[in-house]
Motif scaffolding. Structure first.
Motif, PDB file in Angstrom:
ATOM      1  N   ARG A 137     -13.690 -29.522 -48.659  1.00  0.00           N
ATOM      2  CA  ARG A 137     -14.627 -30.503 -49.391  1.00  0.00           C
ATOM      3  C   ARG A 137     -15.442 -29.710 -50.161  1.00  0.00           C
ATOM      4  N   LYS A 138     -15.139 -28.523 -50.373  1.00  0.00           N
ATOM      5  CA  LYS A 138     -16.174 -27.827 -51.502  1.00  0.00           C
ATOM      6  C   LYS A 138     -14.670 -27.766 -52.414  1.00  0.00           C
ATOM      7  N   ALA A 139     -13.849 -27.521 -51.735  1.00  0.00           N
ATOM      8  CA  ALA A 139     -12.643 -27.429 -52.930  1.00  0.00           C
ATOM      9  C   ALA A 139     -12.419 -28.770 -53.741  1.00  0.00           C
ATOM     10  N   ASP A 140     -12.973 -30.007 -52.924  1.00  0.00           N
ATOM     11  CA  ASP A 140     -12.993 -31.488 -53.660  1.00  0.00           C
ATOM     12  C   ASP A 140     -13.346 -31.427 -54.266  1.00  0.00           C
ATOM     13  N   VAL A 141     -14.445 -31.024 -54.591  1.00  0.00           N
ATOM     14  CA  VAL A 141     -15.817 -31.333 -55.812  1.00  0.00           C
ATOM     15  C   VAL A 141     -15.869 -30.403 -56.625  1.00  0.00           C
ATOM     16  N   PHE A 142     -15.042 -29.375 -56.366  1.00  0.00           N
ATOM     17  CA  PHE A 142     -15.805 -28.091 -57.370  1.00  0.00           C
ATOM     18  C   PHE A 142     -14.058 -28.304 -58.549  1.00  0.00           C
ATOM     19  N   VAL A 229     -20.895 -33.590 -60.363  1.00  0.00           N
ATOM     20  CA  VAL A 229     -20.586 -34.065 -59.154  1.00  0.00           C
ATOM     21  C   VAL A 229     -20.379 -34.011 -57.992  1.00  0.00           C
ATOM     22  N   SER A 230     -20.960 -34.981 -56.494  1.00  0.00           N
ATOM     23  CA  SER A 230     -21.216 -34.379 -55.183  1.00  0.00           C
ATOM     24  C   SER A 230     -20.122 -35.302 -54.205  1.00  0.00           C
ATOM     25  N   THR A 231     -19.886 -34.666 -53.228  1.00  0.00           N
ATOM     26  CA  THR A 231     -19.267 -35.237 -51.857  1.00  0.00           C
ATOM     27  C   THR A 231     -19.708 -36.151 -51.685  1.00  0.00           C
ATOM     28  N   GLY A 232     -20.812 -36.399 -51.643  1.00  0.00           N
ATOM     29  CA  GLY A 232     -21.874 -37.741 -51.114  1.00  0.00           C
ATOM     30  C   GLY A 232     -22.264 -39.017 -51.908  1.00  0.00           C
ATOM     31  N   GLY A 311     -25.871 -31.992 -46.229  1.00  0.00           N
ATOM     32  CA  GLY A 311     -24.636 -31.743 -45.943  1.00  0.00           C
ATOM     33  C   GLY A 311     -23.609 -31.985 -46.626  1.00  0.00           C
ATOM     34  N   GLU A 312     -24.161 -32.244 -47.463  1.00  0.00           N
ATOM     35  CA  GLU A 312     -23.040 -33.302 -48.926  1.00  0.00           C
ATOM     36  C   GLU A 312     -23.010 -31.535 -49.882  1.00  0.00           C
ATOM     37  N   PHE A 313     -21.500 -31.511 -50.764  1.00  0.00           N
ATOM     38  CA  PHE A 313     -21.911 -30.283 -51.676  1.00  0.00           C
ATOM     39  C   PHE A 313     -22.062 -31.172 -53.283  1.00  0.00           C
ATOM     40  N   VAL A 314     -22.337 -30.332 -53.939  1.00  0.00           N
ATOM     41  CA  VAL A 314     -22.958 -31.004 -56.039  1.00  0.00           C
ATOM     42  C   VAL A 314     -22.322 -29.517 -56.209  1.00  0.00           C
ATOM     43  N   VAL A 315     -21.272 -29.839 -57.996  1.00  0.00           N
ATOM     44  CA  VAL A 315     -20.734 -28.492 -58.313  1.00  0.00           C
ATOM     45  C   VAL A 315     -21.283 -29.658 -59.510  1.00  0.00           C
ATOM     46  N   GLN A 316     -21.496 -28.954 -60.686  1.00  0.00           N
ATOM     47  CA  GLN A 316     -22.258 -29.255 -62.105  1.00  0.00           C
ATOM     48  C   GLN A 316     -21.429 -27.839 -62.953  1.00  0.00           C
ATOM     49  N   PHE A 317     -20.665 -28.644 -64.464  1.00  0.00           N
ATOM     50  CA  PHE A 317     -20.312 -27.800 -65.276  1.00  0.00           C
ATOM     51  C   PHE A 317     -20.879 -28.607 -66.642  1.00  0.00           C
TER      52      PHE A 317
END
Length: 410
Positions: A137-142, A229-232, A311-317
């Motif tokens: 899921r880390k790869a997915d969200v990035f 973007v989030s996995t949650g 437990g969720e992952f969040v990424v920002q650009f």
């Protein structure tokens, strides 16, 4: 009165382009330096302080001859770890966070030269190395966030409906089974204004979609394109972290408390309409006392510290984009090494694939340069400014495609 009636300068003016580009170069350089500080055992507060100090120091080195020119921080450095979505930059009296290997860290900061703003955000994984693939899921969200940001960039061109960008970001994220953070806004930038009139909303609810006005991207506009973007679920929530970043509004109110009046007067004098961190005040206790009344009467807007579910992952650009007649020029932002990520998902939609594979390179603008020559005859002041800017662009800490775009623009 005459000043207020003057039309606002845009990036059609090469001097304005030069100030945006100088602010962008500093933002990119400070971002790289801040990333180097994000290691196992590092303090989020100390890294934020380091970023702010670097911005102030670097901004004093440019446009030295213009003594009265304002410059510095347009958005305080934030280091938001893991489920924290945004705006974590704690003051000295509030709990800190110590980074650990494998933490996902969102770095967000901004600079300005003469009120011309360059903002940028990037996400890293602490301790990650190219020889170890990031999966799951880390790869997915990035990949969702990065590809969504790249799609948005390609759509930031004249006459694009802002909801086309909203819907495209949503579609890219869906390909990776992720969600953009609900209701987040990307703003048009203008001189001394980080939250301009035109906005691009992320993942709006039905109510937000009805209420939020759509716009058309125009020539010679500048935008801060912000993709989170989030996995949650994509719904941000407040927790215990205290708000530390605020921005003055245009509201008027006669404050009752002396501490509030003293604090607000310092805000107006030192920061004007730019966001600031309470940590930057010498008397933090006075600042904490004064800010409450200012917020209650809408003299200041708080930048809430938001979180996703545990437990969720969040990424920002986030990157700053100049919109020229020929298309968008991205002046801040770092590339992502996509080879480090291995996801079960990918962009399969044919239209999205075509968009993401499309080039950002612009057609030649030789005709415009020729017009400059005809207008000025021999080499005049504007022509010399353009030559000087072109020379400065060549030395800037920005990627080669962006350099080419800026050289063509001037």
């Amino acid at each position: 009165m005459a000043d207020s009636e003057e039309p606002e300068k845009t990036i059609a003016d090469e001097a304005v382009v030069g100030k945006y580009a100088a602010a962008a170069e500093i933002a990119n350089r400070v971002l790289r330096n801040v990333i180097e500080k994000c290691v196992d055992g590092a303090s989020c507060r100390e890294i934020s302080e380091f970023g702010d100090k670097q911005i102030v120091e670097e901004c004093t080195k440019v446009f030295k001859k213009e003594k009265d020119l304002k410059r510095g921080i347009s958005f305080p450095t934030c280091i938001s770890p893991n489920t924290c979505i945004c705006h974590f930059s704690p003051i000295n009296s509030e709990p800190d966070y110590i980074l650990r290997n494998d933490d996902i860290v969102k770095i967000d900061l901004g600079t300005h030269i003469d009120g011309y703003i360059a903002v940028v955000a990037h996400t890293i994984i602490v301790g990650a190395t190219p020889d170890k693939k990031i999966t799951g899921r880390k790869a997915d969200v990035f990949l969702a966030a990065y590809n969504a940001s790249q799609a948005a960039l390609r759509l930031l061109k004249p006459k694009t409906d802002t909801y086309v960008i909203t819907d495209t970001v949503q579609k890219v994220c869906k390909e990776y089974e992720c969600k953009p953070i609900e209701g987040m806004l990307s703003h048009q930038l203008s001189q001394f204004r980080i939250d301009g009139q035109k906005t691009i909303i992320q993942n709006p609810t039905e109510a937000q979609r009805k209420e939020h006005e759509k716009f058309e991207v125009g020539e010679y506009e500048v935008y801060a394109m912000d993709v989170l973007v989030s996995t949650g679920s994509g719904v941000g929530r407040e927790q215990d972290a205290r708000v530390s970043i605020f921005k003055k509004t245009d509201e008027i109110y006669q404050l009752k408390l002396k501490a509030s009046r003293t604090f607000y007067a310092e805000v107006v004098k030192k920061y004007g309409s730019m966001p600031f961190n309470l940590r930057s005040f010498d008397d933090e206790k006075m600042a904490k006392m004064g800010v409450g009344e200012c917020v209650n009467h809408k003299l200041l807007n708080p930048f809430q510290v938001l979180y996703e579910k545990s437990g969720e992952f969040v990424v920002q650009f986030k990157f700053t984009v100049m919109v020229f007649p020929s298309g968008p020029s991205k002046i801040t932002g770092l590339p992502l090494d996509e080879s480090m990520f291995e996801s079960e998902h990918s962009v399969k939609d044919p239209e999205l694939k075509i968009l993401l594979q499309s080039s950002l390179k612009h057609k030649s603008t030789k005709k415009k340069k020729k017009t400059h020559a005809n207008n000025h005859g021999k080499k005049g002041k504007n022509s010399k400014n353009a030559d000087a800017l072109s020379n400065n662009v060549e030395k800037m800490d920005i990627d080669s495609d962006t350099k080419m775009e800026l050289e063509q623009a001037v």
